[in-house]
Each structure stands twice: as structure tokens, then as C-alpha cells.
Design a protein around this motif. Structure first.
Motif, PDB file in Angstrom:
ATOM      1  N   TRP A  85      -4.677  -2.315  -9.308  1.00 43.78           N
ATOM      2  CA  TRP A  85      -4.317  -2.208  -7.884  1.00 43.78           C
ATOM      3  C   TRP A  85      -5.320  -1.334  -7.147  1.00 43.78           C
ATOM      4  CZ3 TRP A  85       1.604  -1.281  -6.820  1.00 43.78           C
ATOM      5  CH2 TRP A  85       2.347  -2.307  -7.450  1.00 43.78           C
ATOM      6  N   LEU A  86      -5.602  -0.178  -7.740  1.00 44.48           N
ATOM      7  CA  LEU A  86      -6.469   0.770  -7.053  1.00 44.48           C
ATOM      8  C   LEU A  86      -7.888   0.216  -6.938  1.00 44.48           C
ATOM      9  CD1 LEU A  86      -5.141   4.160  -8.478  1.00 44.48           C
ATOM     10  CD2 LEU A  86      -4.431   2.913  -6.437  1.00 44.48           C
ATOM     11  N   TRP A  87      -8.318  -0.487  -7.988  1.00 47.13           N
ATOM     12  CA  TRP A  87      -9.657  -1.089  -7.922  1.00 47.13           C
ATOM     13  C   TRP A  87      -9.722  -2.120  -6.801  1.00 47.13           C
ATOM     14  CZ3 TRP A  87     -11.650  -6.049  -8.401  1.00 47.13           C
ATOM     15  CH2 TRP A  87     -13.055  -6.118  -8.391  1.00 47.13           C
ATOM     16  N   ILE A  88      -8.717  -2.979  -6.722  1.00 49.17           N
ATOM     17  CA  ILE A  88      -8.719  -4.027  -5.697  1.00 49.17           C
ATOM     18  C   ILE A  88      -8.719  -3.416  -4.303  1.00 49.17           C
ATOM     19  CG2 ILE A  88      -7.306  -5.863  -4.652  1.00 49.17           C
ATOM     20  CD1 ILE A  88      -6.681  -6.864  -7.415  1.00 49.17           C
ATOM     21  N   CYS A  94      -8.881  -2.834   1.235  1.00 48.41           N
ATOM     22  CA  CYS A  94      -7.550  -3.054   1.801  1.00 48.41           C
ATOM     23  C   CYS A  94      -6.649  -1.916   1.349  1.00 48.41           C
ATOM     24  CB  CYS A  94      -6.995  -4.395   1.365  1.00 48.41           C
ATOM     25  SG  CYS A  94      -6.813  -4.518  -0.406  1.00 48.41           S
ATOM     26  N   ASN A  95      -5.430  -1.915   1.861  1.00 46.04           N
ATOM     27  CA  ASN A  95      -4.524  -0.816   1.529  1.00 46.04           C
ATOM     28  C   ASN A  95      -3.833  -1.098   0.209  1.00 46.04           C
ATOM     29  OD1 ASN A  95      -5.030   0.230   4.154  1.00 46.04           O
ATOM     30  ND2 ASN A  95      -3.777  -1.511   4.837  1.00 46.04           N
ATOM     31  N   GLU A  96      -3.515  -0.006  -0.476  1.00 50.60           N
ATOM     32  CA  GLU A  96      -2.803  -0.161  -1.742  1.00 50.60           C
ATOM     33  C   GLU A  96      -1.488  -0.906  -1.524  1.00 50.60           C
ATOM     34  OE1 GLU A  96      -2.681   3.946  -2.511  1.00 50.60           O
ATOM     35  OE2 GLU A  96      -4.804   4.022  -3.112  1.00 50.60           O
ATOM     36  N   GLY A  97      -0.870  -0.653  -0.362  1.00 49.72           N
ATOM     37  CA  GLY A  97       0.405  -1.306  -0.062  1.00 49.72           C
ATOM     38  C   GLY A  97       0.267  -2.812   0.036  1.00 49.72           C
ATOM     39  N   ALA A 102       1.283  -8.148  -2.686  1.00 53.26           N
ATOM     40  CA  ALA A 102       0.818  -9.361  -3.349  1.00 53.26           C
ATOM     41  C   ALA A 102       1.216  -9.371  -4.821  1.00 53.26           C
ATOM     42  CB  ALA A 102      -0.697  -9.458  -3.233  1.00 53.26           C
ATOM     43  N   ALA A 103       1.321  -8.182  -5.404  1.00 47.28           N
ATOM     44  CA  ALA A 103       1.473  -8.089  -6.855  1.00 47.28           C
ATOM     45  C   ALA A 103       2.912  -8.163  -7.335  1.00 47.28           C
ATOM     46  CB  ALA A 103       0.852  -6.778  -7.334  1.00 47.28           C
ATOM     47  N   LEU A 104       3.833  -7.598  -6.576  1.00 46.50           N
ATOM     48  CA  LEU A 104       5.213  -7.482  -7.058  1.00 46.50           C
ATOM     49  C   LEU A 104       6.082  -8.637  -6.602  1.00 46.50           C
ATOM     50  CD1 LEU A 104       6.415  -3.799  -6.640  1.00 46.50           C
ATOM     51  CD2 LEU A 104       5.798  -5.004  -8.717  1.00 46.50           C
ATOM     52  N   PRO A 352      -3.273 -13.447   3.624  1.00 50.25           N
ATOM     53  CA  PRO A 352      -3.614 -12.147   4.197  1.00 50.25           C
ATOM     54  C   PRO A 352      -4.326 -11.272   3.161  1.00 50.25           C
ATOM     55  CG  PRO A 352      -1.369 -12.122   3.398  1.00 50.25           C
ATOM     56  CD  PRO A 352      -1.896 -13.494   3.134  1.00 50.25           C
ATOM     57  N   ALA A 353      -4.611 -10.009   3.521  1.00 51.66           N
ATOM     58  CA  ALA A 353      -5.138  -9.058   2.552  1.00 51.66           C
ATOM     59  C   ALA A 353      -4.094  -8.903   1.441  1.00 51.66           C
ATOM     60  CB  ALA A 353      -5.405  -7.725   3.225  1.00 51.66           C
ATOM     61  N   PRO A 354      -4.455  -8.601   0.235  1.00 46.38           N
ATOM     62  CA  PRO A 354      -5.814  -8.357  -0.266  1.00 46.38           C
ATOM     63  C   PRO A 354      -6.629  -9.644  -0.393  1.00 46.38           C
ATOM     64  CG  PRO A 354      -4.217  -8.252  -2.069  1.00 46.38           C
ATOM     65  CD  PRO A 354      -3.432  -8.392  -0.812  1.00 46.38           C
TER      66      PRO A 354
END
Ligand code: ADP
Ligand code: ZN
Ligand code: ZN
Length: 754
Positions: A85-88, A94-97, A102-104, A352-354
């Protein structure tokens, strides 16, 4: 005084910045990186977030709030996931949020998930044949117990040497017509053990397994080459022509990883492709195989999520077949990531982002797990091939089709010439019609590829040339005959078909160009006997529609399948011998520096569907420009030639992979204000980056959903520190966002926008 601890929290919001909360002493032990916690956000809203870091640096803001509670006993996100997450968020600006969103799978679902449990019975240990016979003899006095034991042996296949396999208790009861208590007696005697195992809500885990196929000599060479290069390199590009058996090589690599107890992620660019590959994988690897894509409902996604987390436990998934977002599953010990059709543009998320590239992010995920990555393609992306040529990646080649079947014969059909000589029938050249006729005569199947859906891309007044456009996007409306409407492919706006011109009021509105729907109509007229189907976004809205069409084609219930890029890649049909590309010019004339690379890849891919088993296939490419360089390369299946041509061009004009690109997309509902602010941003960037900045300029589609659009492109040298450049870009964006009146400006950043 003891130190005060703080946690940085990622919230599922598109808001910039970090959120820091203090950790109350009584929950200090249970707050860990990856934990879900409940916090107060703003003045009254409660929000759950994920802890990204724990530290004791007092934040610069006043009145730091405390975490209210911790939501799960174990962190919901493991350390590797958090790193990804942090790498992306770092790399794609983009924001971690946004990554979290996108991930959860949905929050509520994660919380309310309760696995359904089922009891399984297994032998307490492995018994020899003699021991088993003795046991069965002894049980002769208790015939019901004897029956249970022999039923177990039958159901589990134990007597055929398959080893210890748990059998569901209810199945065992039904089979031996007995009660739970009889089974419990045998458990008491130390013959059986039983355990509760979560059962899947997703059905279809057939446990019959085929051994993996024996590789051909060429495949064996490529397989060994991959394995050897993995000793030195983490990434190997497998460049294998279509139908060379790349999938079989992956299967051998997967088997090896599963034997080592590792997990494998197998990525595909398109949901449609999962239909066939999942069956091929399940045949060999059975129930440890799971699929993941966006068509699943949230509860289904959560189920898969949990089973990936369960990994090596019973019912866990160790092999995941998935599209882009499967990157975010909770893998704990990946050994290998396979990226099939690595060149495919669907791996890049646009909006959208990411705005991440799943291939590049997967390479990072593999690095986090110290796993290997294999990239596979018949027509690799210029950037990956360049990495292989430079020695950054390994390169393995597979130059022959399995069974030594020749690559399809390519026929170039000149549409301009055919129109001139009045030889065109609707949109079909004599060459294509002839090939189709021949194939139908032999009961062989045909695929027709047209990269536009709908009936016609636009309609026009035959008197004055007026063309209806979307009222909120700068695009022509596409006519869809099935629903009798004009549709905007950018925003979905739909309106009736006008009977009169909106400009001169004449009644001469005519359709122009052609999409898949029109081809379907015309084919039905030209070949009235043939069974015709269409596969595009419009015919595959339901969850199982891909499967249905693909199965029907496999079962030969369809003679001619018409489709968009969905049908161009990866599919494997036995009886398909003819492929038609209806309009290659569409692809070639796309205004993008990758247009030629992409057209080559598309034509090579779609050709690759033809003639995969018994005999050589035939591909008819219709074009008005038969001497086009790219078409000549496709004619010879000359990938190397395409690569050299592209590499030279991009070196000369400074395009990726020889530079990095960051695109900034600026939107405003008022054209003047858009121009004003994008000029400010452009000037600011030019002060720092000089000639590396291109724009601001209007993109081809300069308005979508009432938002006017401008873009700025920044080209950064490969050897310059990119982190610093990206920070400068972010700073410039923040400056323009602070300008007076800039609050209704929308700015999106796209890193590697290609
Ligand atoms: P690719 O992924 O390179 O396009 P596939 O793996 O789909 O190629 O192989 C093409 C076809 O040939 C498939 O139907 C596959 O089952 C078959 N095939 C490939 N290799 C073998 C093999 N070693 N033994 C049996 N069948 C094979
Ligand atoms: Zn008109
Ligand atoms: Zn629109």
C-alpha cells in the motif's frame, strides 16, 4: 512519566495527509501496524481506519484525539500488504486512503464475516494395509462401525493410495447410513479424528486431480531456462509465440511452488480469460485454487480474502487466479507471481486513483515477499523487452507452437481497392468472405474482431453533416440499434434516436462507421444459416455471461463470434480456424505514442486464436493502408522488427522506456478558469523542469461529464532521482490548489500514464 505512543492511521478517504491519534495505555498491546481501529474523524464522525505506523513523535497539531477501540484481535492487514500500500501511494502519488479503498472489500463485510463450519473426518494416522485389514476384521462384531470405516476408505480413495483425505461427516453418515454417534465411537477408539473446517460459499471444488502434462522438448528447454535464470534474477520474461504452451510452463512452475508450501498469484488482464484458465488449473491443483475479480459480490470477495489468509490450512487458497485487484489479497508467503499477457493495457488502472500498473506493482509485491516473477507474452511490451535486452530481466524463448503447428497465415485485404472495384459486401472484403465460406463449409469456427461496440460510432445528417454529440462530453454519440438509442461511451448518457437533423431539420439522418452490433446484423444477412453471437461490454453485463458465451463457442453452438478486444487474447478454442480483423486502420490511427506497439500486439494476439490444434489457421486483416509498416510486421509475425522500430523511435523522440512520464490532468467546469489555472501550473512546472514540460494542452476528448480537461505531461530522465521530481510536482500542484478561487479545480496525477 512513561512515553506517549501515537499511531498514524490510514482512512478510506481521498484526503491528503497523515492522521495521527494517541494510543490509550490500556489498548497499547493490541494496536499494531495493520490493525483496524475506530477513531473520531472531524467533529462527530466515527470512522474505522488502519494503523500504518506506531511512534512517539508528538504531532504538530493541537488536541490530538485518542483511538477509541481496536476492531479485531489480529491485524486485518499483514505487514507485506501494508508495505505494498505504502509503495503504491508513494510511487503513484496518491493517498494511502485511496489505496485502501481499492484494496479492501467493504468494511462491514470484513467485520461481519463468520465462516460456515463443517465437520470433517479423517484417519487418525496412516495405516498399513495389514493394520487396516486387522482393524476391519476386529470390527466384524460391530457391523455398523465396520460399515463406517469401509465407507470412509471408499470415499477418501484411501485404498487406492491417495493418502489421508478428510471426508465430510455428513457425507460419511449418508453413505454408511449411520448416525453421528457411531462415528464418534470410532473417534473415541483412536481410528478417526475429526475437525471443524470453514466451508466455502463458493462452490465447485472438484477434488479429482490430473497430473501435469508432460512438456514438449522446446517447452522443457524454456522451462529449464526460466528456472536457471531465476537463480540469478528475480524476473524472467517468457517470450513465447501464441499457443506455444506458456500456460503449461506456468503450470509446472506452480506445481513446484505449491510443493514447497508457497503461494502463487497468477494474474490475467481480463475477466473473460479466467473462465478457461481456472478449469485448466483446477484440474491439476484442485481446491487450493481460487479466482478473484471485480464481478464477485462483497461477501464473496471477503470469503476469498479469508481463504487466502488461511493459506496452508484446510480450505485455504494457495493459488489465486485474478485480475488487477488480486494484488491486494492477504498473501503471507508468495513464492511466485505469474503475469500473463504482461503487455496488456488493462493492467493499468485509469480512474479513479490509485492509477497503478498491476504488472509493475506485482513486481514490487514479489520483491516484498522475496518471490520470483514471470512475465509472459507473445508480444511483450516494449518496456519489458527492453529490460530483458538490457539484462535487468531474464529472457526465455519459446518459438514454436505446441504440436509444431504453423503460426496462422496472414492475408492482407485491401478495403480501398475492394470498394473501388465494388467488390465489398457490406463491410466484408472478398478475401474475408471466401475464408469464412470455406471454414463454414468444413464446420470450423470463426472470430471477427472489431474494436468498437454499438451499431455505428456516430450518425450524421446527410444534408448538412450535423453529428449529435453528448451534451456533457466532447464526443459523438454511438448508435445502439438493439435499444434504439444514442449512447455516450464516456458518461453513459442515453437519448432517443432523432428523426430529424438538429441543425437543418431534414429527415436524412444516416448511420456512419460500424461497431460489433452492426457487424452482427450484416453477418446474419450474408450467412443466414450460420449461428452468430457477439461478445462485448453490452452482451456481458451479467456475472456469468462471459462463461456462457465461451462455453457455447467451445461446444460449437456458435459458428461465428463477433467481439471487441475481449475476444482477442488468451482464449483457446480447438475448432477455430479463421480470424477476421475488420478494420485495422482504427487501431493504427489512434493518437498515442504506443498506438503502433498496441496495434501490433492486438493483431498478433487475435491472430493467435486461430488454428491452435490440428491445422494452420488463417487471419484476414482488412485495411485501407496495406503497405503500413506495422501491418507488414504483423504479416511476418516479426516481433523483433516491431521492437527495434519502436525502440529507435522512442529513443529519438524521448518516450518511455527511455524516460519516465507523469501526466497531470486538470479539470474545471468553466473553460476560462481551467485555462487560467492550468497556465499557472504549467508556468510553475516549467520554472523547475524547463523543456521537460509539455502543455498544458487539450486532450482528444476535451470535455467529459461537463468537466473541461487539460493535460500537462512531464518527461523525466531515467537516471534522475524520481522521488525528488515527484515531490516537486506535488508541491506545484499544492501551490495552484491554494490559489484564490481554485477550490472547484480537480487535479489528478497519473504516473507512467501508458
Ligand atoms: P499459450 O499459453 O502459449 O497460448 P497454451 O498453454 O494455451 O499456449 O497451449 C495451447 C494448447 O496446446 C492448449 O490447448 C494446451 O492444452 C495444449 N498444450 C500445450 N502444451 C502441451 C503439452 N505439453 N501437452 C499437451 N497439451 C499441450
Ligand atoms: Zn442537417
Ligand atoms: Zn457523455
Amino acid at each position: 512519566m512513561t512515553k506517549q505512543w501515537f499511531a498514524d492511521i490510514i482512512m478510506p478517504l481521498a484526503v491528503r495527509g497523515r492522521f495521527t491519534y494517541s494510543i490509550p495505555d490500556d489498548i497499547l498491546d493490541s494496536v499494531k501496524p495493520g490493525s483496524r481501529v475506530m477513531v473520531q474523524f472531524g467533529s462527530s464522525k466515527l470512522c474505522s481506519g488502519i494503523v500504518s505506523d506506531i511512534h512517539n513523535t508528538l504531532p504538530a497539531v493541537k488536541n490530538v484525539k485518542s483511538i477509541i477501540s481496536v476492531l479485531d484481535a489480529v491485524p486485518a492487514i499483514n505487514e507485506s500488504q501494508l508495505k505494498l500500500w505504502l509503495w503504491i501511494s508513494d510511487y503513484y502519488l496518491c493517498n494511502e486512503g485511496e489505496v485502501m479503498k481499492a484494496a479492501l472489500p467493504s468494511e462491514e463485510c470484513l467485520m461481519s464475516y463468520k465462516p460456515k463450519l463443517e465437520t470433517y473426518v479423517n484417519l487418525e494416522r496412516e495405516f498399513t494395509d495389514d493394520e487396516l485389514n486387522a482393524l476391519l476384521d476386529k470390527l466384524a462384531k460391530a457391523p455398523r462401525q465396520q460399515e463406517v470405516l469401509s465407507s470412509y476408505l471408499r470415499l477418501s480413495g484411501y485404498t487406492f493410495g491417495t493418502g489421508l483425505i478428510p471426508v465430510s461427516k455428513s457425507l460419511l453418515m449418508a453413505e454408511s447410513k449411520t448416525t453421528s454417534s457411531i462415528i464418534d465411537v470410532l473417534t473415541g477408539k483412536g481410528v478417526f479424528v475429526s475437525e471443524s473446517v470453514p466451508v466455502s460459499r463458493i462452490t465447485g471444488a472438484a477434488e479429482h486431480r490430473d497430473p501435469v502434462k508432460k512438456l514438449s522438448l522446446a517447452q522443457q528447454d524454456a522451462y529449464e531456462s526460466v528456472r536457471n535464470q531465476f537463480k540469478e534474477k528475480d524476473i524472467v520474461l517468457l517470450h513465447g509465440v501464441t499457443s506455444s504452451g506458456k500456460t503449461e510452463i506456468y503450470i509446472h512452475l506452480i506445481e513446484e511452488q505449491l510443493r514447497l508450501g508457497k503461494q502463487v498469484l497468477y494474474m490475467l488482464p481480463e475477466i473473460a480469460l479466467t473462465t478457461q484458465i481456472i478449469l485448466r488449473l483446477k484440474k491439476h491443483f484442485g481446491g487450493v485454487t481460487g479466482v478473484y475479480h471485480s464481478r464477485f459480490s462483497d461477501p464473496e470477495k471477503v470469503e476469498i480474502w479469508k481463504r487466502v489468509a488461511e493459506n496452508n490450512h484446510t480450505g485455504g487458497y494457495r493459488l489465486i487466479l485474478g485480475v488487477r485487484s488480486s494484488l491486494f489479497l492477504p498473501f503471507s508467503n508468495l513464492g511466485l507471481i505469474i503475469i500473463d499477457e504482461e503487455h496488456d493495457s488493462s493492467y493499468k488502472q485509469q480512474d479513479p486513483a490509485p492509477r497503478y500498473h498491476a504488472r509493475d506493482s506485482a513486481i514490487m509485491l514479489a520483491a516484498i515477499h522475496k518471490a520470483k516473477t514471470i512475465l509472459g507474452s507473445a508480444s511483450p511490451s516494449v518496456e519489458s523487452y527492453n529490460n530483458a535486452v538490457n539484462g535487468k530481466y531474464g529472457l526465455a524463448l519459446l518459438n514454436e507452437r505446441y504440436g509444431l503447428i504453423k503460426l496462422p497465415e496472414i492475408v492482407i485485404a485491401n478495403t480501398r481497392e475492394a470498394y473501388r472495384r465494388k467488390m465489398m459486401v457490406s463491410h466484408f472484403t472478398p478475401e474475408l468472405l471466401h475464408a469464412m465460406d470455406e471454414a463454414l463449409g468444413k464446420n470450423e469456427q470463426i472470430i471477427l474482431f472489431q474494436n468498437r461496440r454499438g451499431f455505428s460510432p456516430y450518425i450524421e445528417c446527410s444534408e448538412c453533416g450535423w453529428i449529435p454529440v453528448c451534451f456533457q462530453c466532447a464526443v459523438n454519440l454511438t448508435y445502439h440499434k438493439g435499444i434504439g438509442k444514442l449512447v455516450c461511451h464516456y458518461c453513459g448518457y442515453t437519448t432517443g434516436m432523432p428523426s430529424h437533423c438538429g441543425n437543418c431539420n431534414s429527415s436524412g439522418m444516416v448511420t456512419r462507421g460500424f461497431g460489433t452490433e452492426k457487424i452482427e446484423d450484416e453477418i446474419k444477412i450474408v450467412f443466414p444459416e450460420a449461428r452468430v453471437a457477439r461478445m462485448d461490454q453490452d452482451t456481458t453485463r451479467n456475472k456469468n455471461s462471459f462463461d456462457k458465451i465461451i462455453r457455447a463457442f467451445e461446444d460449437r453452438q456458435i459458428d461465428i463470434l463477433i467481439g471487441t478486444q475481449m475476444i482477442s487474447k488468451g482464449l483457446d478454442f480447438e475448432n477455430l480456424t479463421v480470424v477476421g480483423v475488420l478494420n485495422a486502420d482504427n487501431l493504427l490511427n489512434y493518437p498515442d505514442f504506443r498506438a503502433h506497439e498496441r496495434s501490433f500486439q492486438l493483431m498478433e494476439q487475435v491472430s493467435g486464436r486461430a488454428g491452435r490444434r490440428q491445422k494452420q489457421g488463417k487471419v484476414i486483416i482488412q485495411t485501407a493502408d496495406p503497405v503500413n509498416r506495422v501491418i507488414r510486421l504483423v504479416l511476418r509475425h516479426d516481433y523483433e522488427g516491431m521492437f527495434r522500430m519502436q525502440a529507435e523511435e522512442r529513443m529519438t523522440f524521448n518516450y518511455p522506456p527511455f524516460c519516465r512520464m507523469v501526466k497531470i490532468v486538470i479539470k474545471h467546469k468553466e473553460r476560462d478558469l481551467l485555462n487560467h489555472y492550468s497556465d499557472i501550473l504549467g508556468r510553475d512546472l516549467k520554472e523547475m523542469f524547463g523543456k521537460r514540460v509539455l502543455g498544458p494542452e487539450s486532450p482528444v476528448i476535451s470535455q467529459v461529464q461537463l468537466w473541461y480537461i487539460k493535460t500537462i505531461l512531464i518527461k523525466i530522465e531515467r537516471d534522475k532521482p524520481q522521488a525528488k521530481a515527484k515531490q516537486l510536482i506535488l508541491d506545484a500542484i499544492e501551490r495552484v490548489e491554494r490559489e484564490k478561487g481554485a477550490s472547484s479545480l480537480r487535479i489528478a496525477i497519473d504516473v507512467d500514464p501508458y
